[in-house]
Design a protein around this motif. Sequence first.
Motif, mmCIF file in Angstrom:
data_model
loop_
_atom_site.group_PDB
_atom_site.id
_atom_site.type_symbol
_atom_site.label_atom_id
_atom_site.label_comp_id
_atom_site.label_asym_id
_atom_site.label_seq_id
_atom_site.Cartn_x
_atom_site.Cartn_y
_atom_site.Cartn_z
ATOM 1 N N HIS A 1 5.646 5.187 2.825
ATOM 2 C CA HIS A 1 5.396 6.598 2.547
ATOM 3 C C HIS A 1 6.459 7.072 1.564
ATOM 4 O O HIS A 1 7.486 6.407 1.387
ATOM 5 C CB HIS A 1 5.486 7.425 3.825
ATOM 6 C CG HIS A 1 4.386 7.151 4.790
ATOM 7 N ND1 HIS A 1 3.422 8.062 5.090
ATOM 8 C CD2 HIS A 1 4.101 6.052 5.533
ATOM 9 C CE1 HIS A 1 2.579 7.555 5.974
ATOM 10 N NE2 HIS A 1 2.986 6.326 6.258
ATOM 11 N N ARG B 1 0.865 -1.181 0.000
ATOM 12 C CA ARG B 1 0.000 0.000 0.000
ATOM 13 C C ARG B 1 0.899 1.228 0.000
ATOM 14 O O ARG B 1 1.985 1.200 0.576
ATOM 15 C CB ARG B 1 -0.858 0.047 1.259
ATOM 16 C CG ARG B 1 -1.763 -1.118 1.443
ATOM 17 C CD ARG B 1 -2.447 -1.076 2.775
ATOM 18 N NE ARG B 1 -3.523 -0.089 2.763
ATOM 19 C CZ ARG B 1 -4.398 0.039 3.734
ATOM 20 N NH1 ARG B 1 -4.330 -0.737 4.805
ATOM 21 N NH2 ARG B 1 -5.345 0.935 3.661
ATOM 22 N N GLU C 1 0.778 5.689 0.513
ATOM 23 C CA GLU C 1 0.021 6.731 1.174
ATOM 24 C C GLU C 1 -0.621 7.714 0.209
ATOM 25 O O GLU C 1 0.038 8.213 -0.699
ATOM 26 C CB GLU C 1 0.939 7.519 2.121
ATOM 27 C CG GLU C 1 1.188 6.833 3.421
ATOM 28 C CD GLU C 1 -0.083 6.542 4.181
ATOM 29 O OE1 GLU C 1 -0.874 7.457 4.454
ATOM 30 O OE2 GLU C 1 -0.297 5.369 4.505
ATOM 31 N N TRP D 1 -0.683 -6.373 5.015
ATOM 32 C CA TRP D 1 -0.169 -5.406 4.049
ATOM 33 C C TRP D 1 1.148 -4.842 4.551
ATOM 34 O O TRP D 1 1.492 -4.952 5.726
ATOM 35 C CB TRP D 1 -1.162 -4.272 3.785
ATOM 36 C CG TRP D 1 -1.754 -3.593 4.989
ATOM 37 C CD1 TRP D 1 -3.002 -3.783 5.498
ATOM 38 C CD2 TRP D 1 -1.134 -2.616 5.840
ATOM 39 N NE1 TRP D 1 -3.200 -3.002 6.606
ATOM 40 C CE2 TRP D 1 -2.071 -2.257 6.827
ATOM 41 C CE3 TRP D 1 0.114 -1.992 5.872
ATOM 42 C CZ2 TRP D 1 -1.807 -1.320 7.830
ATOM 43 C CZ3 TRP D 1 0.389 -1.059 6.863
ATOM 44 C CH2 TRP D 1 -0.570 -0.731 7.826
ATOM 45 N N ARG E 1 3.248 -1.039 4.007
ATOM 46 C CA ARG E 1 3.001 0.316 3.525
ATOM 47 C C ARG E 1 4.304 1.112 3.520
ATOM 48 O O ARG E 1 5.108 0.998 4.439
ATOM 49 C CB ARG E 1 1.983 1.002 4.413
ATOM 50 C CG ARG E 1 1.744 2.459 4.038
ATOM 51 C CD ARG E 1 0.732 3.109 4.926
ATOM 52 N NE ARG E 1 -0.569 2.526 4.619
ATOM 53 C CZ ARG E 1 -1.601 2.569 5.440
ATOM 54 N NH1 ARG E 1 -1.501 3.127 6.617
ATOM 55 N NH2 ARG E 1 -2.746 2.032 5.086
#
Length: 144
Positions: free
Chosen positions: A97, A59, A61, A93, A95
Motif C-alpha cells: 500500500h 501488486r 492498491e 503475489w 502487495r
Amino acid sequence: MRPALTLIASLLVTGCATPAEPAPEEVVVGELGDDCAIIAAVAKEYFQFGPDNPPPPVRFEADYDPRCDWSRHGLAFARYDESAPSGGRVRPWVRFHQPRYDDEGAVIEVGIMHGPLAGQGSECRVYSGFAGWMVGGCRRTWVS
C-alpha cells in the motif's frame, strides 16, 4: 565609511533573518522519492527478497502505482498480471500500500500470498536514517 558599514550590516541581517526556500526540485515528494525506498527496505529486510530469494510479482492498491527503478534498490519485481491464466490456482503475489508518513517516519501495509490459504498481511514501521530507510518492526494484521 559609515554608509559601507550600514550596507554590510543590513545585508548580514537580511541574510540571517530570511531563510532560503529550497528549490522545488530539491524537495523529496513521497510518491516520487521515498515511497520506492520504503518499499525496497520492507522487501529486503522484512520479506528477505534479493538475488538469492527473488520476489513474487508485485501488486499495488487501487490507483497507487509508483514507478520505481527497482534495480537501483537491488530488486527485480515483475508486475502481477490479473488477466494471466492461473489454471484455477492462486498465483503468488506481494502487495504494498502507499506509505503513510508521520513524525517518526512512515507506516506501510504489506501482504504476501504464496498460494491458497497461505498468505499474510502486516503493517510495518520504517525509519529514515543516515543509511536510508530501515524497518523498525512489523506486526501481522491478517493470516490465511
